[in-house]
Design a protein around this motif. Structure first.
Motif, mmCIF file in Angstrom:
data_model
loop_
_atom_site.group_PDB
_atom_site.id
_atom_site.type_symbol
_atom_site.label_atom_id
_atom_site.label_comp_id
_atom_site.label_asym_id
_atom_site.label_seq_id
_atom_site.Cartn_x
_atom_site.Cartn_y
_atom_site.Cartn_z
ATOM 1 N N ILE B 190 10.823 14.457 -4.185
ATOM 2 C CA ILE B 190 10.215 13.471 -3.294
ATOM 3 C C ILE B 190 11.074 12.214 -3.241
ATOM 4 O O ILE B 190 11.223 11.586 -2.195
ATOM 5 N N THR B 191 11.648 11.899 -4.406
ATOM 6 C CA THR B 191 12.498 10.696 -4.460
ATOM 7 C C THR B 191 13.624 10.805 -3.457
ATOM 8 O O THR B 191 13.984 9.835 -2.795
ATOM 9 N N PHE B 192 14.209 12.009 -3.377
ATOM 10 C CA PHE B 192 15.314 12.174 -2.458
ATOM 11 C C PHE B 192 14.841 11.975 -1.021
ATOM 12 O O PHE B 192 15.532 11.356 -0.213
ATOM 13 N N ARG B 193 13.662 12.494 -0.750
ATOM 14 C CA ARG B 193 13.152 12.334 0.613
ATOM 15 C C ARG B 193 12.952 10.851 0.933
ATOM 16 O O ARG B 193 13.269 10.387 2.022
ATOM 17 N N ARG B 194 12.453 10.152 -0.095
ATOM 18 C CA ARG B 194 12.274 8.702 0.112
ATOM 19 C C ARG B 194 13.623 8.003 0.299
ATOM 20 O O ARG B 194 13.771 7.108 1.122
ATOM 21 N N ALA B 195 14.567 8.486 -0.481
ATOM 22 C CA ALA B 195 15.906 7.910 -0.357
ATOM 23 C C ALA B 195 16.435 8.109 1.055
ATOM 24 O O ALA B 195 17.048 7.220 1.649
ATOM 25 N N LEU B 196 16.154 9.312 1.589
ATOM 26 C CA LEU B 196 16.612 9.580 2.951
ATOM 27 C C LEU B 196 15.974 8.626 3.942
ATOM 28 O O LEU B 196 16.606 8.172 4.898
ATOM 29 N N VAL B 197 14.712 8.312 3.680
ATOM 30 C CA VAL B 197 14.023 7.380 4.570
ATOM 31 C C VAL B 197 14.696 5.999 4.524
ATOM 32 O O VAL B 197 14.952 5.388 5.566
ATOM 33 N N THR B 198 15.043 5.593 3.305
ATOM 34 C CA THR B 198 15.709 4.281 3.221
ATOM 35 C C THR B 198 17.058 4.328 3.921
ATOM 36 O O THR B 198 17.470 3.371 4.557
ATOM 37 N N LEU B 199 17.729 5.463 3.802
ATOM 38 C CA LEU B 199 19.021 5.590 4.470
ATOM 39 C C LEU B 199 18.869 5.472 5.980
ATOM 40 O O LEU B 199 19.758 4.985 6.677
ATOM 41 N N THR B 200 17.732 5.932 6.473
ATOM 42 C CA THR B 200 17.513 5.888 7.920
ATOM 43 C C THR B 200 17.203 4.471 8.385
ATOM 44 O O THR B 200 17.504 4.123 9.524
ATOM 45 N N THR B 201 16.571 3.702 7.521
ATOM 46 C CA THR B 201 16.045 2.430 7.999
ATOM 47 C C THR B 201 16.794 1.210 7.475
ATOM 48 O O THR B 201 16.785 0.171 8.128
ATOM 49 N N ASP B 202 17.429 1.332 6.315
ATOM 50 C CA ASP B 202 18.003 0.137 5.704
ATOM 51 C C ASP B 202 19.139 -0.423 6.569
ATOM 52 O O ASP B 202 19.985 0.305 7.066
ATOM 53 N N SER B 203 19.118 -1.737 6.707
ATOM 54 C CA SER B 203 20.109 -2.345 7.610
ATOM 55 C C SER B 203 21.373 -2.800 6.885
ATOM 56 O O SER B 203 22.358 -3.130 7.514
ATOM 57 N N GLY B 204 21.342 -2.796 5.571
ATOM 58 C CA GLY B 204 22.490 -3.377 4.845
ATOM 59 C C GLY B 204 23.451 -2.360 4.289
ATOM 60 O O GLY B 204 24.188 -2.653 3.360
ATOM 61 N N LEU B 205 23.446 -1.184 4.844
ATOM 62 C CA LEU B 205 24.209 -0.114 4.213
ATOM 63 C C LEU B 205 25.623 0.045 4.733
ATOM 64 O O LEU B 205 26.380 0.871 4.244
ATOM 65 N N HIS B 206 25.964 -0.768 5.721
ATOM 66 C CA HIS B 206 27.237 -0.499 6.384
ATOM 67 C C HIS B 206 28.441 -0.448 5.437
ATOM 68 O O HIS B 206 29.316 0.395 5.599
ATOM 69 N N PRO B 207 28.486 -1.334 4.442
ATOM 70 C CA PRO B 207 29.642 -1.268 3.538
ATOM 71 C C PRO B 207 29.778 0.070 2.825
ATOM 72 O O PRO B 207 30.863 0.443 2.397
ATOM 73 N N LEU B 236 21.440 13.966 4.333
ATOM 74 C CA LEU B 236 21.978 12.622 4.113
ATOM 75 C C LEU B 236 22.708 12.146 5.363
ATOM 76 O O LEU B 236 22.518 11.033 5.851
ATOM 77 N N MET B 237 23.496 13.048 5.914
ATOM 78 C CA MET B 237 24.269 12.725 7.105
ATOM 79 C C MET B 237 23.343 12.383 8.267
ATOM 80 O O MET B 237 23.559 11.425 9.013
ATOM 81 N N ARG B 238 22.294 13.208 8.404
ATOM 82 C CA ARG B 238 21.393 12.976 9.529
ATOM 83 C C ARG B 238 20.694 11.627 9.384
ATOM 84 O O ARG B 238 20.545 10.884 10.355
ATOM 85 N N SER B 239 20.337 11.299 8.154
ATOM 86 C CA SER B 239 19.681 10.014 7.931
ATOM 87 C C SER B 239 20.608 8.874 8.323
ATOM 88 O O SER B 239 20.210 7.919 8.978
ATOM 89 N N LEU B 240 21.858 9.019 7.927
ATOM 90 C CA LEU B 240 22.810 7.964 8.267
ATOM 91 C C LEU B 240 22.992 7.878 9.777
ATOM 92 O O LEU B 240 23.104 6.789 10.344
ATOM 93 N N LEU B 241 23.019 9.053 10.404
ATOM 94 C CA LEU B 241 23.204 9.071 11.859
ATOM 95 C C LEU B 241 22.040 8.415 12.577
ATOM 96 O O LEU B 241 22.200 7.809 13.632
ATOM 97 N N GLN B 242 20.900 8.545 11.970
ATOM 98 C CA GLN B 242 19.718 7.992 12.635
ATOM 99 C C GLN B 242 19.537 6.508 12.369
ATOM 100 O O GLN B 242 18.759 5.856 13.037
#
Lengths: 670, 546
Positions: B190-207, B236-242
């Protein structure tokens, strides 16, 4: 004489004369005295010890340390407004405390004292401190010239009335008689009423000129005819109207401004109530300025003077070629920068000790530490040298030298004759003669036409650091480790004038444009201007913090630039003797300075492998305006920094057409 | 007292034969020695300056000694600065590293080369104030230059760009490490799924994006046999793409290879146990997503992807899973590509596939299963295409007039194709024409057609009247085709890529023909696939076509 001895003599005398009674009484009395004196003498050493201890306390090295540190703390905690004035007092007190300690033989204490407070003065006086550091015995003090001159002369410190009062009050209240003594003995206060001076005002107080401040001031009051020679080629050219092109007219306004300025300046000087002579002189300047036509360039705005030396006559064909060059001169300004042609010496194995470029840039001379002098003809460099039979006229050894061992011809002409490193070389204005000076204390004149040595001038007693042909040729000036500069003419083997006055080596020499003056830069951190005719020192320029390595005169004769070993360049106004503006930017020794032919740009070559171009006009104007406003925040305009590929720039030369030539030896490990 | 210890004096005394030097004398001599040395060094520094050098050589010291009428030091003659070595254990004690040399070696050694003679080279340091970029000049971006720019010029502020150092904060580093760990070790949690959600939404990940893409690329090639990891990587890739805050397109060149690998790799995971088909489907959708999002920005993106797919689809030597992936990939990119790339090849392909599917010809159970999978994918792709196609018709089709309109429409469109082709040849601006059509929409699309027909007065007048006269369906059809074209605007280039040889006009003709042939295609397709295809079609349409 011993007491017992006297006693012996007295008793012998009484016996001889037969005064037996008297002798008895004397003996008795003596015994009595002895017993009583012995009781006295128990007390006496005690008192003596006390006295001795007291006097030791007074005389002891600690009082210098304490006195100085007290003064120092007091100064640092004084009011901001007066602090920098009071700080100036610290340095003389410091070095004299140190020297007093050394002179009294407290070597260890002197060392400690020196090391404790040394940091305070390192920024301003590093080199002096380095010199003094080695002084370790009273004999050294006597021997060392620098210390000697420090002891002999007084420091001049400008200080405002209030600061002076503060200082005296402090010294009296703390009863630091030692310090008070030093101050009285070695510092000459010039108390001025009114506001304290500004920090940036001048570092003058710290450089010794070898004479009292009054004398130096008087020197700087002397009249200087900094104008150009009458009937110079430039003038003739203008009269011919050859320079009157459209582009020239555009500059007319600026030049008029220049003239106005000189007028203003003259009135200003008049108001200041300077010497009568000065006013007269400046009037002369402005009068010529007024009469100058608007289309005249900056050079012509300068007043005209008569040459004081009989000058050689220029051959007509040479004159024509010079006039041609002047006509084709590129006008340089802050917007139009010069082209720079760089001559790089390669495979010098660090032995290149000087280089020089002829006025047209076609000949380059290099002096080497192996006593040789080599001259390259840049015009022939690309071509295959043709074997000329006329070589036979020269002596055989020359011919041998010309041909390399492998049989192929050398690219350069080798001049051999010196017996020590060649420290300077200078081409005559026409490029047909070359002068070189060497550590063997001689100067040699070479002919570039005949490839031979013509004259050897002996006169200096120590290495000759610099030599320079006068702008008109025929005469030349040299400067030496023997603390003199000398004026020579090529046709005499003895000097015509000897200029003595510098306190240390004379490191560089520079002719004024009108040939009536020479400027010398010295290791004593001053630049002096000498009248060639009288041999008198007419100006002392104080302000550098290291030895002066290079000098340059502006073509209008009004300004002089000097560069020192720290990388600072100072621009001086010859008539006032004041620094117009310091040019800061180089990080290492400034080997060479050159003004462009019309004086708009100053080029400086340095050991930090750069050539910098400075805007002369704005530098001088801005500071003048600021001076009026009472704001001496001199901001200086560096136009361009040209970096070489690890080649320190040894020589610079603007050709008559304003092409800049630079030379230096490629240093792989620089 | 002096920096020179009295021992030094004693040693020096011994070297000149004085053995009984009293320590008092030594103590007295030491300060004087220091003073003399300093004096000599000062003079040598003067000589150094006048030799225009900034480092001291033995020559300078010799000259300084000569100034005092002292004998020079022998044995140090060298124009190079001496190499000093620090004595071990002493902070400021240096010595010259002199190696012992056997005199025999020196005598027997070959003569050294004659040093090169001094010479001069000249070059332009500056031309009218500008430094030419020639090898003789120092490079402009030399580090020393940067240091000097501060006080360089008032007039010319120089903007020197320093090489950018990528710095990520501690928090981001921790975040990155956590995600990586989850991705590799607990893909299903579940943690990974949550992580994916953060990857989709977090705005500070560009670096972190370059690090993630790099990680995915490395990890895919490393763990091709671990389907779980591959799956989590793709997620992971899809989350980043989204994630709308990330400019992932900058890293597409790094992203695409691993994703495509996940589609068309020969073997992914365990061939038997793992459901690699699902991963291929997932990745195919991912590619479609990327193409849809960035296809308009990077025009060669989709052509390259389709080329890869087509390559593996048309290569009979490739394994069936690869074919499957290719078909899925093409299908995901849209029915248009299916029509263009799959339908023309479907008949020969099915001929090849058929034997694999039959029990009697392919004994290998796995291979047969794979063949069936491929068949299913093919059917799915074709079926969907047909479904879309028919849907556009179905709303308009009404049984009574269908037959006539078809006939007329066919005749009509053939004509207009000709017009169009000729107009393309004439105008050579097909793009422009089509863009205009697309912009104006279906109705005005008729106008350019109309104007085109003016070229060919004779036939076109009749054609035009005909066109106006015929039923709505015709108009609708052409309008729909126009819409199709506008969709194809982006896809057009890869069409060219595929069929480069054909002229653009013929491509257009082909496109139109495809359109017309849709109905006709159904015929052979239904023959090929049988009844199964009809499940994709709306019932009434099926009945119509049949």
């Amino acid at each position: 004489m011993d007491e017992d001895e006297i006693l012996g003599y007295v008793t012998a005398y009484l016996k001889k004369k037969g005064f037996k009674q008297t002798e008895k009484v004397f003996q008795e009395e003596f015994q009595q005295n002895k017993s009583s004196s012995s009781s006295n003498s128990i007390l006496e050493p005690d008192i003596a010890n006390h006295l001795l201890a007291f006097s030791q306390l007074e005389n002891g090295p600690a009082r210098y340390h304490n006195g100085y540190s007290r003064l120092r703390t007091w100064t640092y905690s004084s009011l901001d407004l007066y602090r920098h004035e009071l700080l100036r007092v610290l340095y003389p007190v410091f070095i004299h405390c140190f020297m007093d300690l050394v002179a009294k033989g407290h070597i260890q204490e002197a060392r400690n004292f020196f090391n404790t407070f040394r940091e305070d003065h390192e920024m301003m006086h590093l080199r002096d401190l380095q010199k003094l550091e080695g002084v370790l015995s009273p004999t050294h003090l006597k021997e060392m010239e620098f210390a000697h001159s420090l002891r002999q002369s007084k420091f001049n410190i400008k200080i405002c009335e209030y600061s002076y009062e503060l200082l005296l009050q402090h010294l009296h209240s703390t009863q630091s008689t030692t310090i008070l003594g030093i101050i009285n003995e070695h510092i000459n206060f010039q108390v001025t009423s009114g506001q304290p001076s500004l920090i940036s005002d001048d570092p003058e107080a710290v450089t010794l000129t070898g004479s009292s401040q009054e004398a130096a001031n008087q020197t700087n009051q002397k009249e200087i005819h900094w104008g150009l020679l009458e009937d110079s080629l430039e003038e003739r050219l203008e009269k011919a109207g050859a320079l009157l092109s459209d582009s020239e007219k555009g500059d007319g306004e600026a030049k008029e401004g220049e003239n106005d300025e000189s007028k203003k300046r003259s009135t200003e000087v008049g108001k200041q109530g300077g010497s009568v002579k000065k006013i007269k002189k400046d009037k002369g300047g402005s009068a010529t300025g007024k009469s100058a036509k608007p289309e005249a360039n900056t050079v012509s705005a300068a007043p005209r003077v008569k040459p004081e030396l009989p000058l050689p006559i220029i051959p007509t064909e040479v004159e024509h070629s010079i006039l041609d060059d002047l006509r084709n001169r590129v006008q340089l300004s802050s917007a139009a920068l010069p082209s720079v042609s760089f001559y790089t010496f390669i495979n010098t194995h660090n032995s290149l000790s000087c280089s020089s470029i002829s006025h047209d840039g076609s000949l380059v001379a290099g002096g080497f530490s192996d006593s040789s002098l080599k001259v390259w003809d840049m015009a022939k460099l690309g071509q295959q040298p043709s074997t000329s039979l006329s070589q036979g006229e020269n002596d055989a050894s020359q011919n041998e030298q010309m041909l390399g061992k492998s049989g192929e011809k050398r690219q350069y002409t080798l001049f051999q004759g010196h017996s020590g490193p060649v420290y300077a070389a200078s081409f005559s204005p026409l490029g047909d003669f070359l002068l070189s000076s060497s550590a063997d204390s001689t100067i040699r004149l070479w002919s570039t036409k005949l490839d031979a040595n013509l004259v050897c001038y002996k006169g200096h007693n120590y290495p000759v650091w610099d030599v320079q042909f006068s702008p008109a040729g025929h005469y030349f000036a040299s400067s030496s480790h023997d603390r003199t500069a000398r004026i020579w003419s090529v046709d005499r083997i003895r000097p015509l004038r000897i200029m003595a006055g510098h306190l240390s080596d004379v490191d560089c020499v520079q002719w004024h444009v009108n040939c009536n003056y020479i400027a010398t830069g010295s290791s004593d951190k001053t630049v002096r201007l000498w009248d060639v005719q009288s041999g008198e020192c007419v100006r002392v320029f104080v302000g550098h913090r290291g030895m002066i390595l290079s000098l340059a005169m502006s073509p209008d004769g009004r300004y002089m630039a000097s560069g020192d070993e720290d990388g600072t360049i100072m621009m001086w106004d010859l008539s006032s003797g004041r620094c117009v503006t310091p040019l800061v930017g180089h990080t290492s020794c400034v080997w060479s300075l050159a003004f462009s032919s019309e004086g708009a740009i100053l080029a400086s070559g340095s050991a930090d492998c750069t050539v910098k171009l400075w805007d002369v006009n704005t530098s001088t104007k801005v500071s003048r305006i600021e001076e009026k406003n009472g704001n001496t925040n001199n901001r200086l305009r560096s136009l361009k920094t040209l970096t070489t590929k690890s080649t320190p720039v040894n020589a610079l030369r603007f050709s008559r057409r304003n092409l800049l030539f630079a030379a230096g030896a490629l240093a792989k490990n620089a | 007292m002096s920096v020179i210890p009295k021992e030094t004096i004693e040693v020096i005394a011994q070297t000149i034969g004085i053995t009984n030097l009293s320590s008092d004398v030594a103590l007295a001599l030491a300060p004087d020695l220091e003073y003399r040395i300093r004096e000599i060094m000062q003079e040598s520094i003067k000589c150094m300056r006048h030799s225009m050098r900034t480092f001291l050589t033995a020559d300078d010291v010799d000259t300084a000694l000569a100034l005092r009428n002292l004998e020079p030091l022998y044995g140090f003659a060298s124009n190079d600065p001496l190499r000093f070595k620090r004595a071990a254990g002493h902070k400021d004690l240096f010595y010259i590293d002199d190696k012992d040399v056997d005199i025999k070696d020196v005598v027997e050694a070959a003569l050294p080369k004659v040093p090169l003679d001094t010479s001069i080279t000249s070059h332009w340091l500056a031309i009218e104030g500008v430094q030419p970029a020639i090898p003789e000049n120092a490079p402009v971006e030399a580090p020393s230059e940067i240091r000097k720019t501060e006080y360089k010029e008032d007039a010319l502020p120089v903007d020197v760009k320093l090489p950018v150092k990528h710095i990520i904060t501690m928090e981001l580093q921790l975040y990155y490490e956590k995600i990586i760990e989850l991705c590799l070790n607990k893909p299903g949690s579940i943690t990974f799924r949550r992580a994916l959600v953060t990857l989709t939404t977090d705005s500070g990940l560009h670096p972190l994006v370059p690090y993630f893409t790099r990680f995915v690329a490395d990890e895919v090639s490393r763990s091709l046999n671990n389907i779980n990891i591959l799956f989590s990587l793709m997620r992971l890739m899809r989350s980043l793409l989204q994630n709308p805050h990330i400019h992932i397109e900058l890293y597409l060149h790094q992203l695409m290879p691993p994703i495509i690998t996940c589609i068309v790799a020969q073997t992914i995971g365990n061939r038997l146990s793992d459901n690699h088909w699902e991963l291929r489907d997932f990745s195919a959708n991912l590619v479609a997503l990327i193409c849809k999002r960035f296809g308009h920005m990077y025009h060669n993106l989709q052509p390259r992807v389709t080329k890869t797919f087509l390559h593996s689809f048309l290569d009979p030597t490739k394994a069936l899973p690869q074919h499957y992936g290719a078909i899925k990939g093409i299908a995901a990119l849209g029915s248009r590509l299916v029509r263009l790339l799959i339908l023309p090849n479907i008949e020969p392909y099915l001929h090849l596939l058929e034997p694999e599917m039959q029990l009697e010809k392919q004994k290998n159970e796995i291979k047969r299963q794979e063949a069936w999978q491929v068949y299913g994918a093919l059917l799915c792709a074709v079926g969907q295409t047909m479904h879309e196609k028919v849907k556009t018709f179905s709303s308009l089709l009404s049984p009574p007039i269908r037959a006539t309109s078809r006939g007329d429409g066919k005749g009509m469109t053939v004509k207009s194709i000709k017009h169009k082709a000729s107009s393309v040849n004439l105008m050579l601006q097909p793009q422009y024409a089509r863009r205009k059509m697309a912009a104006d929409g279906g109705r005005s699309a008729l106008v350019p057609m109309n104007s085109m027909s003016v070229d060919n007065m004779q036939g076109s007048t009749s054609g035009f009247s005909n066109m106006m006269g015929v039923s709505n369906s015709n108009i609708a059809m052409s309008s729909s085709s126009v819409r199709q074209l506008s969709n194809e605007n982006t896809a057009r280039r890869e069409v060219e890529g595929q069929q480069w040889k054909e002229a653009s006009s013929s491509i257009l003709a082909q496109a139109w023909k495809d359109e017309i042939d849709a109905g006709q295609l159904l015929q052979p397709l239904s023959e090929l696939f049988g009844e199964s295809l009809f499940s994709f079609l709306p019932t009434h349409a099926t009945s119509v076509f049949l």
